[in-house]
Each structure stands twice: as C-alpha cells, then as structure tokens.
Design a protein around this motif. Structure first.
Motif, PDB file in Angstrom:
ATOM      1  N   GLY A 163     -26.977  16.522  27.985  1.00 31.55           N
ATOM      2  CA  GLY A 163     -27.193  15.384  27.100  1.00 31.55           C
ATOM      3  C   GLY A 163     -27.200  15.818  25.652  1.00 31.55           C
ATOM      4  O   GLY A 163     -27.161  17.018  25.337  1.00 31.55           O
ATOM      5  N   LYS A 164     -27.276  14.845  24.752  1.00 27.33           N
ATOM      6  CA  LYS A 164     -27.250  15.135  23.325  1.00 27.33           C
ATOM      7  C   LYS A 164     -28.647  15.219  22.724  1.00 27.33           C
ATOM      8  O   LYS A 164     -28.833  15.813  21.668  1.00 27.33           O
ATOM      9  N   THR A 165     -29.630  14.597  23.382  1.00 29.24           N
ATOM     10  CA  THR A 165     -31.010  14.617  22.882  1.00 29.24           C
ATOM     11  C   THR A 165     -31.951  14.935  24.039  1.00 29.24           C
ATOM     12  O   THR A 165     -31.562  14.923  25.210  1.00 29.24           O
ATOM     13  N   ALA A 166     -33.204  15.198  23.704  1.00 33.23           N
ATOM     14  CA  ALA A 166     -34.205  15.509  24.723  1.00 33.23           C
ATOM     15  C   ALA A 166     -34.470  14.287  25.596  1.00 33.23           C
ATOM     16  O   ALA A 166     -34.553  13.157  25.103  1.00 33.23           O
ATOM     17  N   PHE A 167     -34.611  14.507  26.891  1.00 31.62           N
ATOM     18  CA  PHE A 167     -34.890  13.426  27.845  1.00 31.62           C
ATOM     19  C   PHE A 167     -36.395  13.283  28.028  1.00 31.62           C
ATOM     20  O   PHE A 167     -37.125  14.279  28.094  1.00 31.62           O
ATOM     21  N   ASN A 168     -36.832  12.016  28.137  1.00 26.69           N
ATOM     22  CA  ASN A 168     -38.260  11.732  28.301  1.00 26.69           C
ATOM     23  C   ASN A 168     -38.627  11.217  29.685  1.00 26.69           C
ATOM     24  O   ASN A 168     -39.783  11.322  30.093  1.00 26.69           O
ATOM     25  N   ALA A 169     -37.678  10.617  30.415  1.00 28.35           N
ATOM     26  CA  ALA A 169     -37.969  10.049  31.737  1.00 28.35           C
ATOM     27  C   ALA A 169     -36.668   9.900  32.503  1.00 28.35           C
ATOM     28  O   ALA A 169     -35.571   9.884  31.914  1.00 28.35           O
ATOM     29  N   ILE A 170     -36.798   9.761  33.817  1.00 28.24           N
ATOM     30  CA  ILE A 170     -35.641   9.610  34.693  1.00 28.24           C
ATOM     31  C   ILE A 170     -36.059   8.808  35.916  1.00 28.24           C
ATOM     32  O   ILE A 170     -37.205   8.895  36.362  1.00 28.24           O
ATOM     33  N   ALA A 182     -33.896   8.359  30.008  1.00 29.75           N
ATOM     34  CA  ALA A 182     -34.459   7.798  28.782  1.00 29.75           C
ATOM     35  C   ALA A 182     -34.549   8.891  27.725  1.00 29.75           C
ATOM     36  O   ALA A 182     -35.133   9.953  27.970  1.00 29.75           O
ATOM     37  N   SER A 183     -33.982   8.628  26.586  1.00 28.87           N
ATOM     38  CA  SER A 183     -34.098   9.506  25.412  1.00 28.87           C
ATOM     39  C   SER A 183     -34.260   8.593  24.204  1.00 28.87           C
ATOM     40  O   SER A 183     -35.180   7.789  24.175  1.00 28.87           O
ATOM     41  N   ASN A 184     -33.361   8.688  23.243  1.00 25.26           N
ATOM     42  CA  ASN A 184     -33.367   7.675  22.184  1.00 25.26           C
ATOM     43  C   ASN A 184     -32.587   6.432  22.611  1.00 25.26           C
ATOM     44  O   ASN A 184     -32.635   5.402  21.943  1.00 25.26           O
ATOM     45  N   ILE A 185     -31.863   6.519  23.725  1.00 25.29           N
ATOM     46  CA  ILE A 185     -31.182   5.393  24.350  1.00 25.29           C
ATOM     47  C   ILE A 185     -31.362   5.499  25.861  1.00 25.29           C
ATOM     48  O   ILE A 185     -31.762   6.545  26.383  1.00 25.29           O
ATOM     49  N   VAL A 186     -31.060   4.412  26.563  1.00 20.59           N
ATOM     50  CA  VAL A 186     -31.066   4.407  28.023  1.00 20.59           C
ATOM     51  C   VAL A 186     -29.626   4.599  28.503  1.00 20.59           C
ATOM     52  O   VAL A 186     -28.727   3.857  28.093  1.00 20.59           O
ATOM     53  N   GLN A 187     -29.439   5.593  29.357  1.00 20.94           N
ATOM     54  CA  GLN A 187     -28.103   5.914  29.860  1.00 20.94           C
ATOM     55  C   GLN A 187     -28.087   5.850  31.379  1.00 20.94           C
ATOM     56  O   GLN A 187     -29.064   6.222  32.038  1.00 20.94           O
ATOM     57  N   ILE A 188     -26.953   5.386  31.928  1.00 22.85           N
ATOM     58  CA  ILE A 188     -26.731   5.335  33.368  1.00 22.85           C
ATOM     59  C   ILE A 188     -25.740   6.429  33.743  1.00 22.85           C
ATOM     60  O   ILE A 188     -24.679   6.557  33.114  1.00 22.85           O
ATOM     61  N   TRP A 189     -26.096   7.219  34.763  1.00 22.83           N
ATOM     62  CA  TRP A 189     -25.285   8.362  35.186  1.00 22.83           C
ATOM     63  C   TRP A 189     -24.879   8.190  36.639  1.00 22.83           C
ATOM     64  O   TRP A 189     -25.570   7.534  37.425  1.00 22.83           O
ATOM     65  N   ASP A 190     -23.756   8.826  36.987  1.00 23.85           N
ATOM     66  CA  ASP A 190     -23.297   8.940  38.364  1.00 23.85           C
ATOM     67  C   ASP A 190     -23.492  10.385  38.808  1.00 23.85           C
ATOM     68  O   ASP A 190     -23.180  11.320  38.055  1.00 23.85           O
ATOM     69  N   GLU A 191     -24.006  10.571  40.025  1.00 29.92           N
ATOM     70  CA  GLU A 191     -24.274  11.932  40.508  1.00 29.92           C
ATOM     71  C   GLU A 191     -23.017  12.778  40.606  1.00 29.92           C
ATOM     72  O   GLU A 191     -23.090  14.009  40.573  1.00 29.92           O
ATOM     73  N   THR A 192     -21.858  12.134  40.725  1.00 29.76           N
ATOM     74  CA  THR A 192     -20.600  12.872  40.888  1.00 29.76           C
ATOM     75  C   THR A 192     -19.916  13.163  39.558  1.00 29.76           C
ATOM     76  O   THR A 192     -18.850  13.791  39.547  1.00 29.76           O
TER      77      THR A 192
END
Length: 458
Positions: A163-170, A182-192
């Motif tokens: 990621g580009k910034t530190a993560f705070n939650a998942i 969760a960082s400065n934005i909320v991002q959706i990821w795919d495991e693949t």
C-alpha cells in the motif's frame, strides 16, 4: 346369600409405587404435595427467601477471570476470532508478532514472529484457512493457517499486498474473496490481485479511517469511522459512500449486530457507546454510559443479546442489550495489573470474552461471572435455571435488587467513576442555572440523543 358387608362400596386409594420411590439409588424420596394455595400461606415468603439466597450465591461464586494467554512481549493492538471455530483466536501486538491461541487448551497453535515491521494494526480471517494481517509498514500479508494440531512457526506469507500509506484496520468479505482496508481511504482488494480493485471515498472527506466492518447480513454494505468525527456507510457494488454522519466526538471502534442487520454499535471518545439504526441516522437509538474514559473497542455477542466494551479506564464492561428499553448497569471486569484495554472479542459460543491490553496480556473472562466451568449435570442445570428464574421474578424486590446490583469495584476504578459523576453533575447544574437566568430558558432543553449527531450527509 349376599352379606351386608359385600353390599357396601368401599373406596380404596390406589397409588403407583414408582411415584413414591427414588428414581436412582441415592436420590431423595419424592414427597407428595398438595397444590391448594390455601394449604401454603407462607409460599411467597419462602420463595422470596430462596430468591435472596439465589442472588447471594450468584455474587459469592462470581469469579470471572479464567486465564491469561502468554506469548506477546509488547502491547496488544488487535484480535480476531475464526468464524468457523470456537477455539481459535488471533492477536497482534505492537512488536509486530501475530499469535493464534487455542482457547480450549490455552496453548499457542501458530506463531508468526515479526509479521510486520512496527505494530500490527489489523487482523481478520480469510477464506480457505487463511489469515490476513496489516500494519503500519504499509503492507497487508496473507498467511496460510493449518488445523492447529501442533504448534507451528510461520515466516513467509502466501501473498503480500503493498500500500501507499499505513493501514489501520482490515476486514474480510463474508462470502467472496474480497477484503477491505482502512488508511486515509477505504480500499477494496481481491485476494488474487496485488493492487486494490476500488477506492471508496467521500467527496469532502479528509479523514484517517480508524475502523471498518462488513455487514453480516448484507456483506456488500461496509461501515467505517474516521478521525474527523464521522462514520460512513459504503456500498461496494456502487464503489461509493452512501451516507455519512458527523458526530460531536471521534468514534474509535464499531461492530454490526449479528441478529439485527440494521443495528450498528459505535465506541466513542466521549466515554459512551451508541447504537444506531442505519435507516434513521439522525439520532442514536440508545446511549450507554458507564466508562470513565475513552472507549477503545466493542464487540457483539454471537447471540445479539449483549456486547462487550473496553476502554482507556482499564476496565472491560459487559452490557445487556434490550431493544427499546433503557440501558442497564454493566458488569465491570478489572485486574490490578491490567492496563488500558485496546481490544475486546466475544468467543464463538458467547461463553467467554477476550481482552487485550497495553501490558501485553490476552486475558480470558467468563461472559457470566458466576457460571460454572466443566461438566454440569442435569440436576445442577435444573437448579441453575430455577435460581435464575427466581432472581428474574423477584428482581423488583428491594433487597434482591440491591444484592444483584452490588459490585466490589476496585478503589482506582471507583475513584475515576466518582470524579466523572461529579463533573457531569456540575455540568448539569451549570446548564440549569444558565437556562434559569438567561433567555435560553425560554426554549425547551434539547434531548441528549439529539445532541450526538451534528450533521448527516448523503
């Protein structure tokens, strides 16, 4: 010729012998009872005495602490329970270590030393026996977890998501191979894939996301709370924020109810917890006040009838949720060595609570302080249920209520509670005097629930 004796009808009482004999050797002999209320003028007095004894026994045998799970050498930051298991719980610390504990054996099943550089800020279980962890080193790592029959040490993850910034939650999606960070934005990821598939942002948002959770019934709905005193609802199908609420104070943690899909629990820095119905976000449905400092974590019981919270006041509190009724006094768990509580989790069977604190310990508590651990026979179970029903029936009695509500709270906790009560009372008196001697008294005072929400954006 029939005699006079034979002409008379003789009534004979017949009894079944099995009704007057013990069912098993050693059992007491059953006693016959006449249920006519006129034959028992002191029945209510005896029942009240039994209710008093039941309340006293409940407080005598209240020993909530079970065990402390060892392994960490630094403060506990986050914990996560495995959805399809009753015994596996993962914990992450500021030292970067991740440990999976077995509650039944109280042993370490899997250890991941130095999983991240810096603290582990988030943990969640993924599909196919995997564990996702995120940290302040700007990475999310996927680990392969075995059945836990033997203690194992993991050193290499299956996949790394930079990621580009530190993560705070998942948090992981309930059915799909997706997870949100969760960082400065909320991002959706795919495991693949190694890069996010979508970014969820609000047009006017300048926040740092502190926590986020997927809804349990509608997994496409995601909720988050941030540093700019907001909590936001997202829909990953439209890849945008749907609604956003600005509150008076920052929320630190959130949790969705497992039985009421529209009910959201928020832990706030103003020492309170709030339940919101997401269909009506203009005010909370209930306010829970007992902590004397900021509330840092919260989690619902799998039954949906209670929830647990941990705070900066070094206590763990268990609340009974009663929809439409006022908040009840919570149970207070505390030990002399326990420091500020940063994470709290209910076990999968709702019998135990796990708390992680700054002192590096994961503590296991009973959800019901006086519950007996181990094998409970049928007779013991019947006696426990009878005493519970007695306490419920006589809860309006002054003496029974006083004994049931009595708690031996440590002096440090009691002192902080007393200080907070003094401050709240002084604020209330000041407001009354201000309204009495200014024009503000011409208007009605504002309800407490209406003061929580500052604005709502859609």
């Amino acid at each position: 010729m029939v005699s006079d004796f034979e002409r008379q009808r003789i009534s004979v009482l017949q009894h079944a012998p099995e009704q007057h004999l013990p069912t098993r050797p050693g059992d007491p002999t059953p006693q016959s009872r006449n249920l006519n209320p006129l034959m028992h003028p002191f029945a209510r007095a005896r029942e009240r005495t039994r209710a008093l004894n039941a309340a006293k026994m409940d407080r005598i045998f209240a020993k909530p602490f079970v065990a402390a799970l060892e392994g960490h050498i630094d403060a506990i930051e986050t914990m996560a329970k495995q959805p399809d298991s009753l015994v596996n719980v993962a914990s992450g610390s500021w030292g970067g270590d991740v440990i999976i504990h077995n509650l039944s054996t109280r042993q370490i099943t899997t250890k991941i030393p130095k999983a991240h550089k810096g603290k582990v800020s988030g943990l969640c279980y993924a599909s196919a026996d995997g564990l996702l962890s995120c940290g302040v080193d700007r990475t999310v790592k996927l680990w392969s977890i075995d059945d836990g029959s033997n203690e194992s040490v993991l050193t290499q993850p299956i996949n790394i998501f930079p990621g580009k910034t530190a993560f705070n939650a998942i948090d992981h999606h309930r059915s799909d191979r997706l997870f949100a960070t969760a960082s400065n934005i909320v991002q959706i990821w795919d495991e693949t894939k190694t890069s996010p598939i979508s970014n969820l942002t609000f047009p006017t948002s300048t926040e740092t996301i502190a926590a986020l959770k997927f809804n349990l019934a509608e997994p496409s709905i995601l909720a988050s709370c941030g540093s700019d005193r907001t909590f936001t609802l997202y829909d990953i199908r439209t890849s945008k924020a749907e609604r956003r609420v600005i509150m008076n104070f920052q929320s630190t943690s959130l949790s969705w109810s497992p039985t009421l899909p529209t009910l959201l629990l928020l832990a706030s820095e103003d020492h309170n917890l709030y339940t919101f119905d997401v269909r009506h976000l203009d005010r909370p449905t209930q306010i829970y006040k007992a902590h004397s400092s900021a509330v840092t974590s919260c989690d619902w019981s799998p039954t949906g009838t209670e929830f647990v919270s941990g705070g900066w006041d070094k206590t763990v509190r268990i609340w009974q949720f009663k929809d439409g009724k006022g908040a009840q006094r919570p149970e207070v768990y505390h030990t002399k060595r326990m420091q500020r509580v940063t994470s709290t989790v209910f076990s999968g069977d709702a019998r135990f609570i796990l708390s992680g604190s700054d002192d590096g310990n994961v503590r296991v508590w009973k959800a019901k302080a006086s519950e007996k651990l181990g094998v409970v026979t049928a007779r013991e179970r019947a006696a426990i249920e009878y005493r519970s029903k007695l306490k419920e029936r006589w809860s309006v009695d002054t003496e029974v209520s006083r004994i049931s509500r009595s708690r031996h709270i440590p002096k440090a906790v009691r002192s902080t509670d007393k200080l907070k009560h003094t401050m709240v009372e002084a604020r209330r008196v000041k407001e009354e005097r201000r309204r009495k001697h200014t024009r503000a008294g011409d208007s009605k005072p504002k309800a407490e629930k209406k003061k929580v929400v500052v604005a709502e954006q859609t």
